[in-house]
Design an enzyme around this catalytic site. Structure first.
Site, PDB file in Angstrom:
ATOM      1  N   HIS A  23      84.693  25.751  50.012  1.00  0.00           N
ATOM      2  CA  HIS A  23      83.556  24.859  49.748  1.00  0.00           C
ATOM      3  C   HIS A  23      83.974  23.545  49.074  1.00  0.00           C
ATOM      4  O   HIS A  23      83.537  23.185  48.000  1.00  0.00           O
ATOM      5  CB  HIS A  23      82.383  25.554  49.039  1.00  0.00           C
ATOM      6  CG  HIS A  23      82.624  26.137  47.669  1.00  0.00           C
ATOM      7  ND1 HIS A  23      83.183  25.443  46.631  1.00  0.00           N
ATOM      8  CD2 HIS A  23      82.328  27.359  47.165  1.00  0.00           C
ATOM      9  CE1 HIS A  23      83.217  26.194  45.557  1.00  0.00           C
ATOM     10  NE2 HIS A  23      82.719  27.364  45.848  1.00  0.00           N
ATOM     11  N   HIS A  77      79.785  39.842  40.608  1.00  0.00           N
ATOM     12  CA  HIS A  77      79.412  38.449  40.905  1.00  0.00           C
ATOM     13  C   HIS A  77      78.947  38.386  42.362  1.00  0.00           C
ATOM     14  O   HIS A  77      79.614  38.904  43.255  1.00  0.00           O
ATOM     15  CB  HIS A  77      80.664  37.594  40.689  1.00  0.00           C
ATOM     16  CG  HIS A  77      80.516  36.132  40.936  1.00  0.00           C
ATOM     17  ND1 HIS A  77      79.339  35.456  40.796  1.00  0.00           N
ATOM     18  CD2 HIS A  77      81.439  35.197  41.290  1.00  0.00           C
ATOM     19  CE1 HIS A  77      79.538  34.179  41.055  1.00  0.00           C
ATOM     20  NE2 HIS A  77      80.803  33.995  41.376  1.00  0.00           N
ATOM     21  N   GLU A  79      78.545  35.739  44.335  1.00  0.00           N
ATOM     22  CA  GLU A  79      78.979  34.656  45.224  1.00  0.00           C
ATOM     23  C   GLU A  79      79.652  35.283  46.445  1.00  0.00           C
ATOM     24  O   GLU A  79      80.316  36.320  46.356  1.00  0.00           O
ATOM     25  CB  GLU A  79      79.912  33.663  44.509  1.00  0.00           C
ATOM     26  CG  GLU A  79      80.057  32.391  45.337  1.00  0.00           C
ATOM     27  CD  GLU A  79      80.673  31.210  44.585  1.00  0.00           C
ATOM     28  OE1 GLU A  79      81.098  31.358  43.420  1.00  0.00           O
ATOM     29  OE2 GLU A  79      80.743  30.121  45.197  1.00  0.00           O
ATOM     30  N   ASP A  81      82.130  34.843  48.378  1.00  0.00           N
ATOM     31  CA  ASP A  81      83.553  35.154  48.564  1.00  0.00           C
ATOM     32  C   ASP A  81      83.869  36.566  48.072  1.00  0.00           C
ATOM     33  O   ASP A  81      84.864  37.163  48.480  1.00  0.00           O
ATOM     34  CB  ASP A  81      84.464  34.114  47.896  1.00  0.00           C
ATOM     35  CG  ASP A  81      84.104  33.820  46.459  1.00  0.00           C
ATOM     36  OD1 ASP A  81      82.918  33.965  46.084  1.00  0.00           O
ATOM     37  OD2 ASP A  81      85.008  33.427  45.699  1.00  0.00           O
ATOM     38  N   HIS A 144      80.796  31.979  36.278  1.00  0.00           N
ATOM     39  CA  HIS A 144      80.231  30.650  36.350  1.00  0.00           C
ATOM     40  C   HIS A 144      78.876  30.617  37.078  1.00  0.00           C
ATOM     41  O   HIS A 144      78.361  29.527  37.351  1.00  0.00           O
ATOM     42  CB  HIS A 144      81.224  29.710  37.056  1.00  0.00           C
ATOM     43  CG  HIS A 144      81.407  30.026  38.521  1.00  0.00           C
ATOM     44  ND1 HIS A 144      81.084  29.135  39.509  1.00  0.00           N
ATOM     45  CD2 HIS A 144      81.808  31.138  39.169  1.00  0.00           C
ATOM     46  CE1 HIS A 144      81.313  29.667  40.692  1.00  0.00           C
ATOM     47  NE2 HIS A 144      81.748  30.880  40.520  1.00  0.00           N
ATOM     48  N   ASP A 163      85.736  35.806  38.400  1.00  0.00           N
ATOM     49  CA  ASP A 163      86.399  34.517  38.650  1.00  0.00           C
ATOM     50  C   ASP A 163      87.239  34.034  37.455  1.00  0.00           C
ATOM     51  O   ASP A 163      88.140  33.203  37.617  1.00  0.00           O
ATOM     52  CB  ASP A 163      85.356  33.445  38.972  1.00  0.00           C
ATOM     53  CG  ASP A 163      84.841  33.530  40.402  1.00  0.00           C
ATOM     54  OD1 ASP A 163      85.554  34.064  41.269  1.00  0.00           O
ATOM     55  OD2 ASP A 163      83.724  33.053  40.649  1.00  0.00           O
ATOM     56  N   TYR A 191      91.935  25.561  39.364  1.00  0.00           N
ATOM     57  CA  TYR A 191      90.766  26.434  39.507  1.00  0.00           C
ATOM     58  C   TYR A 191      89.745  26.137  38.407  1.00  0.00           C
ATOM     59  O   TYR A 191      88.547  25.988  38.666  1.00  0.00           O
ATOM     60  CB  TYR A 191      91.204  27.906  39.444  1.00  0.00           C
ATOM     61  CG  TYR A 191      90.109  28.857  39.819  1.00  0.00           C
ATOM     62  CD1 TYR A 191      89.917  29.236  41.132  1.00  0.00           C
ATOM     63  CD2 TYR A 191      89.229  29.339  38.858  1.00  0.00           C
ATOM     64  CE1 TYR A 191      88.890  30.077  41.496  1.00  0.00           C
ATOM     65  CE2 TYR A 191      88.192  30.177  39.200  1.00  0.00           C
ATOM     66  CZ  TYR A 191      88.036  30.548  40.522  1.00  0.00           C
ATOM     67  OH  TYR A 191      86.997  31.377  40.871  1.00  0.00           O
ATOM     68  N   HIS A 222      90.493  36.460  41.897  1.00  0.00           N
ATOM     69  CA  HIS A 222      91.345  35.600  42.727  1.00  0.00           C
ATOM     70  C   HIS A 222      92.745  35.533  42.113  1.00  0.00           C
ATOM     71  O   HIS A 222      92.892  35.366  40.903  1.00  0.00           O
ATOM     72  CB  HIS A 222      90.812  34.162  42.764  1.00  0.00           C
ATOM     73  CG  HIS A 222      89.463  34.006  43.391  1.00  0.00           C
ATOM     74  ND1 HIS A 222      89.234  34.188  44.732  1.00  0.00           N
ATOM     75  CD2 HIS A 222      88.270  33.657  42.854  1.00  0.00           C
ATOM     76  CE1 HIS A 222      87.952  33.949  44.995  1.00  0.00           C
ATOM     77  NE2 HIS A 222      87.346  33.639  43.875  1.00  0.00           N
TER      78      HIS A 222
HETATM   79 FE1  FEO Z   1      82.291  32.363  42.022  1.00  0.00          FE
HETATM   80 FE2  FEO Z   1      85.130  33.506  43.496  1.00  0.00          FE
HETATM   81  O1  FEO Z   1      83.315  33.193  43.340  1.00  0.00           O
END
Ligand code: FEO
Length: 394
Positions: A23, A77, A79, A81, A144, A163, A191, A222
């Site tokens: 993104h 989370h 999100e 991903d 986040h 994250d 990051y 990640h």
């Molecule tokens: Fe906030 Fe890796 O997603």
């Protein structure tokens, strides 16, 4: 493919070697989406992966256990991903409860039909015993996203930090002592600058809460798992969350026929004439937004220069301004400069934007018509010097 963190606790995620645009975040080294499987008297899968990697995740899990043995699917989370694969994964886990915050359930339900899912909403500090291992859920709102939480396994001193402490780096290695630390810290900083930076106050609160935990291993969603250099990454997060700026000037410019570039180089000379100030310069069409934002994250001052195109800064410079505006770095002084032909505009726009950003001008905006004269270049050099002097102030 899986990697053991402890006996019965494995990484089962997905390595995304080819992703280069996350993104708009430029992921030059690729990425990973980390999922973890804990096999105890009860079995828990911690987080999933992006939608396209669901099959890989399920295959990795099935190498270790039958899918009907999974009791809990922890979603730290929502999100996509990490949760994009949830719909497929949940449909394959007949006995699993989805464990998450109330806000996470709301977001998951906004993305997909969750009406058939068995949710278990956990409060901050709530625990679930798996047998030898106990999961403690720590709400981390706005680190986040509003839904976010960490999961802590006290018996192993292991923190699944979602994250937090992550890095975008694809590798066959899973641990921080298997890759060069300078590369990991560089990626962790990139990051942080691009994903976490606006939430420094929330990060500080989370770090204070985490200070009460004994942590021997941090397993983010990640990149690599921190087991050796925890001090380095925790110290960096404290520093970044405090939003402290260094004695540093960044110069970002865009140029059409080199005039603004001549001006940028004169500003650079002016900055360098002040001892004790570092400087980083980027032609914004030759650097990515990701590199530009990372350079700006710890700078006190910023010079922005653009040629005038159709009475405005160039489109790329406009994108830089837009991105910096959202990230809210602690820059407090600016210098606007740029060239024009028959109609002014870029410097006026940049100066107005400085006002919105509450960046005090270190000098009046500097314009040049067609090519900069020696007098204009002298003004640029002096503007750079003034900006550097501001960077030395507390
Ligand atoms: Fe906030 Fe890796 O997603």
């Amino acid at each position: 493919m899986h990697t053991e963190l402890f006996p019965g606790i494995d990484w089962v995620g997905f390595v995304d070697w080819n992703i280069r645009d996350f993104h708009s975040y430029n992921t030059e080294r690729g990425a990973t989406y980390n999922s973890y499987l804990i096999r105890d008297q009860k079995t828990a899968l911690i987080d999933t992966v992006k939608k396209a990697a669901a099959d890989t995740l399920l295959k990795n899990v099935q190498q270790l256990t039958d899918l009907d043995k999974i009791d809990y699917l922890i979603c730290n989370h929502a999100e996509q991903d990490h949760a994009g694969a949830m719909a497929q994964v949940v449909s394959m886990l007949p006995n699993a409860e989805v464990v998450c915050t109330a806000k996470c359930r709301e977001i998951l339900s906004g993305y997909t039909d969750t009406s058939s899912w068995k949710f278990r909403i956990v409060a901050n500090g709530e625990t679930i015993s798996l047998g030898e291992n106990t999961l403690t859920f720590i709400h981390t709102p706005m680190v986040h996203w509003p839904d976010s939480m960490f999961t802590y396994v006290g018996e192993k001193k292991l923190l699944f930090s979602m994250d937090g402490f992550g890095q975008h780096i694809a590798s066959s290695e899973r641990f921080d002592d298997e890759l060069p630390l300078d590369v990991l810290m560089e990626e962790a900083k990139i990051y942080y600058a691009n994903i976490v930076y606006p939430y420094g106050a929330q990060v500080t609160r989370v770090l204070q809460a985490a200070a009460g935990l004994e942590i021997k291993m941090i397993a983010p969603s990640h990149g690599v798992i921190w087991r050796k250099n925890l001090g380095a990454i925790l110290e960096a997060y404290q520093r970044w969350a405090a939003k402290t700026a260094e004695k540093k000037v960044v110069i970002f410019y865009d140029t059409m026929w080199e005039s603004t570039e001549y001006m940028a180089k004169a500003v650079y000379e002016g900055v360098l004439s002040v001892p004790g100030v570092s400087c980083e310069m980027h032609h914004v069409r030759k650097s990515t937004l990701t590199e530009i934002s990372t350079a700006a994250m710890d700078a006190k001052c910023c010079a922005l220069g653009s040629a005038t195109l159709n009475t405005l800064p160039t489109p790329t410079m406009a994108a830089v301004m837009n991105y910096l505006q959202g990230l809210r770095f602690p820059i407090r002084h600016g210098l606007a400069f740029g060239s024009f032909g028959w109609g002014k505009g870029a410097v006026e726009e940049i100066s107005a934007w400085f006002e919105k950003m509450q960046w005090a001008p270190a000098a009046e905006g500097i314009r040049c018509k067609w090519r900069p004269t020696p007098e204009v270049l002298a003004l640029c050099e002096e503007g750079g010097r003034q900006l550097a002097l501001k960077a030395l102030e507390d």
